[in-house]
Motif scaffolding. Structure first.
Motif, PDB file in Angstrom:
ATOM      1  N   ALA A 285      -8.045  27.262 136.875  1.00 48.21           N
ATOM      2  CA  ALA A 285      -8.221  27.360 138.426  1.00 48.21           C
ATOM      3  C   ALA A 285      -9.215  26.635 139.180  1.00 48.21           C
ATOM      4  CB  ALA A 285      -7.968  28.868 138.851  1.00 48.21           C
ATOM      5  N   HIS A 286      -9.721  26.948 140.369  1.00 46.93           N
ATOM      6  CA  HIS A 286     -10.672  26.299 140.948  1.00 46.93           C
ATOM      7  C   HIS A 286     -12.070  26.598 140.548  1.00 46.93           C
ATOM      8  CE1 HIS A 286     -12.601  24.713 144.579  1.00 46.93           C
ATOM      9  NE2 HIS A 286     -13.348  25.816 144.870  1.00 46.93           N
ATOM     10  N   GLU A 287     -12.560  27.420 139.646  1.00 50.83           N
ATOM     11  CA  GLU A 287     -13.715  27.684 139.414  1.00 50.83           C
ATOM     12  C   GLU A 287     -14.013  27.212 137.905  1.00 50.83           C
ATOM     13  OE1 GLU A 287     -14.988  31.504 140.485  1.00 50.83           O
ATOM     14  OE2 GLU A 287     -15.683  30.940 142.460  1.00 50.83           O
ATOM     15  N   LEU A 288     -13.824  26.167 137.763  1.00 48.46           N
ATOM     16  CA  LEU A 288     -13.859  25.353 136.300  1.00 48.46           C
ATOM     17  C   LEU A 288     -14.859  25.815 135.477  1.00 48.46           C
ATOM     18  CD1 LEU A 288     -12.927  21.759 137.167  1.00 48.46           C
ATOM     19  CD2 LEU A 288     -11.437  23.424 135.782  1.00 48.46           C
ATOM     20  N   LEU A 289     -16.124  26.090 135.854  1.00 46.74           N
ATOM     21  CA  LEU A 289     -17.360  26.616 135.085  1.00 46.74           C
ATOM     22  C   LEU A 289     -17.217  28.043 135.201  1.00 46.74           C
ATOM     23  CD1 LEU A 289     -20.070  24.337 136.819  1.00 46.74           C
ATOM     24  CD2 LEU A 289     -18.575  23.809 134.759  1.00 46.74           C
ATOM     25  N   ARG A 290     -16.470  28.790 135.477  1.00 43.22           N
ATOM     26  CA  ARG A 290     -16.266  30.157 135.241  1.00 43.22           C
ATOM     27  C   ARG A 290     -15.001  30.797 134.879  1.00 43.22           C
ATOM     28  NH1 ARG A 290     -16.704  33.313 139.590  1.00 43.22           N
ATOM     29  NH2 ARG A 290     -17.512  34.957 138.503  1.00 43.22           N
ATOM     30  N   GLU A 291     -14.355  29.681 134.279  1.00 47.28           N
ATOM     31  CA  GLU A 291     -12.801  29.885 133.398  1.00 47.28           C
ATOM     32  C   GLU A 291     -13.023  30.604 132.175  1.00 47.28           C
ATOM     33  OE1 GLU A 291      -9.959  30.022 133.621  1.00 47.28           O
ATOM     34  OE2 GLU A 291      -9.047  29.229 135.624  1.00 47.28           O
ATOM     35  N   VAL A 292     -11.728  30.744 131.610  1.00 45.93           N
ATOM     36  CA  VAL A 292     -11.880  31.106 130.438  1.00 45.93           C
ATOM     37  C   VAL A 292     -12.236  29.965 129.308  1.00 45.93           C
ATOM     38  CG1 VAL A 292      -9.661  32.453 130.645  1.00 45.93           C
ATOM     39  CG2 VAL A 292      -9.241  29.972 130.125  1.00 45.93           C
ATOM     40  N   ASP A 293     -12.689  30.484 128.355  1.00 44.68           N
ATOM     41  CA  ASP A 293     -13.547  29.586 127.471  1.00 44.68           C
ATOM     42  C   ASP A 293     -13.124  28.303 126.925  1.00 44.68           C
ATOM     43  OD1 ASP A 293     -15.782  31.414 127.539  1.00 44.68           O
ATOM     44  OD2 ASP A 293     -15.570  32.259 125.496  1.00 44.68           O
ATOM     45  N   PRO A 294     -11.825  28.247 126.856  1.00 43.05           N
ATOM     46  CA  PRO A 294     -11.254  26.755 126.383  1.00 43.05           C
ATOM     47  C   PRO A 294     -11.309  25.832 127.716  1.00 43.05           C
ATOM     48  CG  PRO A 294      -9.789  28.421 125.405  1.00 43.05           C
ATOM     49  CD  PRO A 294     -10.777  29.199 126.432  1.00 43.05           C
ATOM     50  N   VAL A 295     -11.318  26.236 128.735  1.00 45.01           N
ATOM     51  CA  VAL A 295     -11.468  25.379 129.794  1.00 45.01           C
ATOM     52  C   VAL A 295     -13.089  25.120 130.241  1.00 45.01           C
ATOM     53  CG1 VAL A 295     -11.227  25.256 132.455  1.00 45.01           C
ATOM     54  CG2 VAL A 295      -9.429  26.098 130.979  1.00 45.01           C
ATOM     55  N   ARG A 296     -13.778  26.257 130.129  1.00 42.55           N
ATOM     56  CA  ARG A 296     -15.247  26.276 130.484  1.00 42.55           C
ATOM     57  C   ARG A 296     -15.882  25.536 129.664  1.00 42.55           C
ATOM     58  NH1 ARG A 296     -19.724  29.324 129.129  1.00 42.55           N
ATOM     59  NH2 ARG A 296     -18.470  30.116 127.597  1.00 42.55           N
ATOM     60  N   LEU A 297     -15.803  25.728 128.283  1.00 48.69           N
ATOM     61  CA  LEU A 297     -16.672  24.874 127.347  1.00 48.69           C
ATOM     62  C   LEU A 297     -15.964  23.437 127.339  1.00 48.69           C
ATOM     63  CD1 LEU A 297     -16.519  27.387 124.382  1.00 48.69           C
ATOM     64  CD2 LEU A 297     -18.347  27.086 125.849  1.00 48.69           C
ATOM     65  N   ARG A 298     -14.997  23.308 127.653  1.00 44.97           N
ATOM     66  CA  ARG A 298     -14.452  21.649 127.779  1.00 44.97           C
ATOM     67  C   ARG A 298     -15.261  21.001 128.903  1.00 44.97           C
ATOM     68  NH1 ARG A 298      -8.838  19.623 129.860  1.00 44.97           N
ATOM     69  NH2 ARG A 298      -9.240  17.420 130.153  1.00 44.97           N
ATOM     70  N   ALA A 299     -15.355  21.957 129.972  1.00 39.40           N
ATOM     71  CA  ALA A 299     -15.887  21.361 131.288  1.00 39.40           C
ATOM     72  C   ALA A 299     -17.404  21.205 130.893  1.00 39.40           C
ATOM     73  CB  ALA A 299     -15.711  22.302 132.497  1.00 39.40           C
ATOM     74  N   LEU A 300     -18.040  22.000 130.295  1.00 37.31           N
ATOM     75  CA  LEU A 300     -19.331  21.850 129.911  1.00 37.31           C
ATOM     76  C   LEU A 300     -19.639  20.698 128.968  1.00 37.31           C
ATOM     77  CD1 LEU A 300     -20.374  25.786 129.667  1.00 37.31           C
ATOM     78  CD2 LEU A 300     -21.171  23.984 131.497  1.00 37.31           C
ATOM     79  N   ALA A 301     -18.754  20.334 128.113  1.00 39.26           N
ATOM     80  CA  ALA A 301     -18.894  19.319 127.235  1.00 39.26           C
ATOM     81  C   ALA A 301     -18.907  17.962 127.834  1.00 39.26           C
ATOM     82  CB  ALA A 301     -17.811  19.651 126.185  1.00 39.26           C
ATOM     83  N   ALA A 302     -18.156  18.166 129.092  1.00 42.00           N
ATOM     84  CA  ALA A 302     -17.839  16.682 129.632  1.00 42.00           C
ATOM     85  C   ALA A 302     -19.188  16.449 130.524  1.00 42.00           C
ATOM     86  CB  ALA A 302     -16.626  16.768 130.468  1.00 42.00           C
ATOM     87  N   ILE A 303     -19.892  17.811 131.055  1.00 39.98           N
ATOM     88  CA  ILE A 303     -21.085  17.478 131.832  1.00 39.98           C
ATOM     89  C   ILE A 303     -22.135  17.232 130.654  1.00 39.98           C
ATOM     90  CG2 ILE A 303     -22.877  18.818 132.891  1.00 39.98           C
ATOM     91  CD1 ILE A 303     -20.380  20.323 134.404  1.00 39.98           C
ATOM     92  N   ASP A 304     -22.186  17.804 129.670  1.00 39.91           N
ATOM     93  CA  ASP A 304     -23.198  17.490 128.516  1.00 39.91           C
ATOM     94  C   ASP A 304     -23.237  16.028 128.226  1.00 39.91           C
ATOM     95  OD1 ASP A 304     -23.835  20.122 128.461  1.00 39.91           O
ATOM     96  OD2 ASP A 304     -22.829  20.495 126.664  1.00 39.91           O
ATOM     97  N   ALA A 305     -21.928  15.450 127.727  1.00 44.40           N
ATOM     98  CA  ALA A 305     -22.032  14.102 127.487  1.00 44.40           C
ATOM     99  C   ALA A 305     -22.539  13.181 128.648  1.00 44.40           C
ATOM    100  CB  ALA A 305     -20.313  13.741 127.000  1.00 44.40           C
TER     101      ALA A 305
END
Length: 312
Positions: A285-305
């Motif tokens: 949904a809208h808040e990608l950084l506050r989503e369920v872990d599979p989504v949130r961690l993938r979003a953070l991994a993209a930001i980290d890279a």
């Protein structure tokens, strides 16, 4: 509390809140959390009606990765000065004022890095993403890189774009610019709002926890004036020819099933600015950084890279 729950619902001992005043004297609430040996600095700007506390878990992740984090609550929301006598209505008469707030804050924040050797990143979510991109295009800020998370580059109006814009214009013409678009008792229910923001019920409830602790931080529905201002700002950004000349390295995270902002508009602008894009499907949904872990961690991994590349 679990470790992650404690992280989200406890203010970090190493962080600090302070007050920042815009050039016109308007008071804003500021947040700072310094990394021990920073790779760089991130200015994180939230969306409409958001507060700094909602993103403590994200800030902790960034700081652990070596990025010092700063944020401020936008004028009219969170712990910053409100715009109306009714502090519950989310008003905003002119988005240009918010861009000018960001311009002034950025100028002071940049010079706090005395050596000037660290990369400075601007990260904006939703409305914050719109304002961040607009500020870059207008030359109000000069980040070394830009991250836009579910940016508000188009609105998803329940009546459709044309009819919705017409209704918004009519309500403003009738003098209801400073009125909320619904009364609290008529607004979207708890489940609907949670579904629009995140599939993670526990993280959704973090917001309510903080509002229980500090009721003055809560903000209700947008005003008709806010909606009109948002549409004007979105149209102006789309028509700005400087958008096509933008050279700032950009990462854009897009929720294709977003119910609040238009993902198609974001994808179109991403192509215009040559942004790196990470798309999420119906799982997000809208808040990608506050989503369920599979989504949130993938979003953070993209930001980290992306940030690793900037730091390098």
């Amino acid at each position: 509390m679990t470790d992650t729950l404690s992280l989200r619902r406890s203010f970090p001992a190493a962080a600090a809140l302070s007050r920042w005043h815009a050039p016109d004297g308007w008071e804003h609430r500021r947040f700072d959390w310094a990394a021990e040996s920073p790779h760089g600095r991130v200015l994180f700007q939230t969306g409409r009606a958001d507060v700094i506390e909602k993103y403590l878990e994200v800030f902790a992740h960034l700081v652990a990765r070596g990025w010092s984090v700063t944020a401020f609550d936008w004028r009219g929301q969170g712990g910053s000065g409100r715009l109306l006598a009714d502090p519950h209505v989310g008003h905003g008469g002119n988005f240009s004022i918010l861009v000018e707030d960001l311009r002034a804050f950025w100028a002071g924040w940049r010079v706090e890095d005395a050596a000037g050797e660290l990369p400075h990143i601007l990260l904006g979510h939703s409305m914050g993403g719109h304002l961040a991109l607009r500020a870059v295009v207008e030359g109000a800020v000069d980040p070394d890189a830009l991250i836009l998370v579910a940016p508000m580059l188009g609105l998803r109006l329940p009546t459709g774009a044309l009819l919705g814009a017409g209704i918004i214009g009519l309500m403003n013409a009738l003098g209801r610019a400073e009125r909320g678009i619904w009364e609290a008792k008529e607004g979207p229910g708890h489940h609907t709002r949670q579904r629009n923001l995140t599939h993670d019920v526990e993280r959704f409830e973090d917001e309510g926890y903080w509002y229980t602790q500090q009721p003055e931080l809560a903000l209700g529905p947008p005003s008709w004036g806010w909606l009109a201002s948002a549409l004007r700002s979105i149209r102006a950004l789309n028509r700005d020819l400087r958008l096509d000349q933008m050279k700032v390295r950009t990462l854009m995270l897009i929720a294709e099933a977003d119910r609040l902002v238009d993902p198609r508009a974001a994808i179109g602008i991403a192509k215009r600015i040559g942004a790196r894009v990470e798309c999420f499907g119906p799982e997000a949904a809208h808040e990608l950084l506050r989503e369920v872990d599979p989504v949130r961690l993938r979003a953070l991994a993209a930001i980290d890279a992306f940030l690793d590349g900037v730091a390098a």
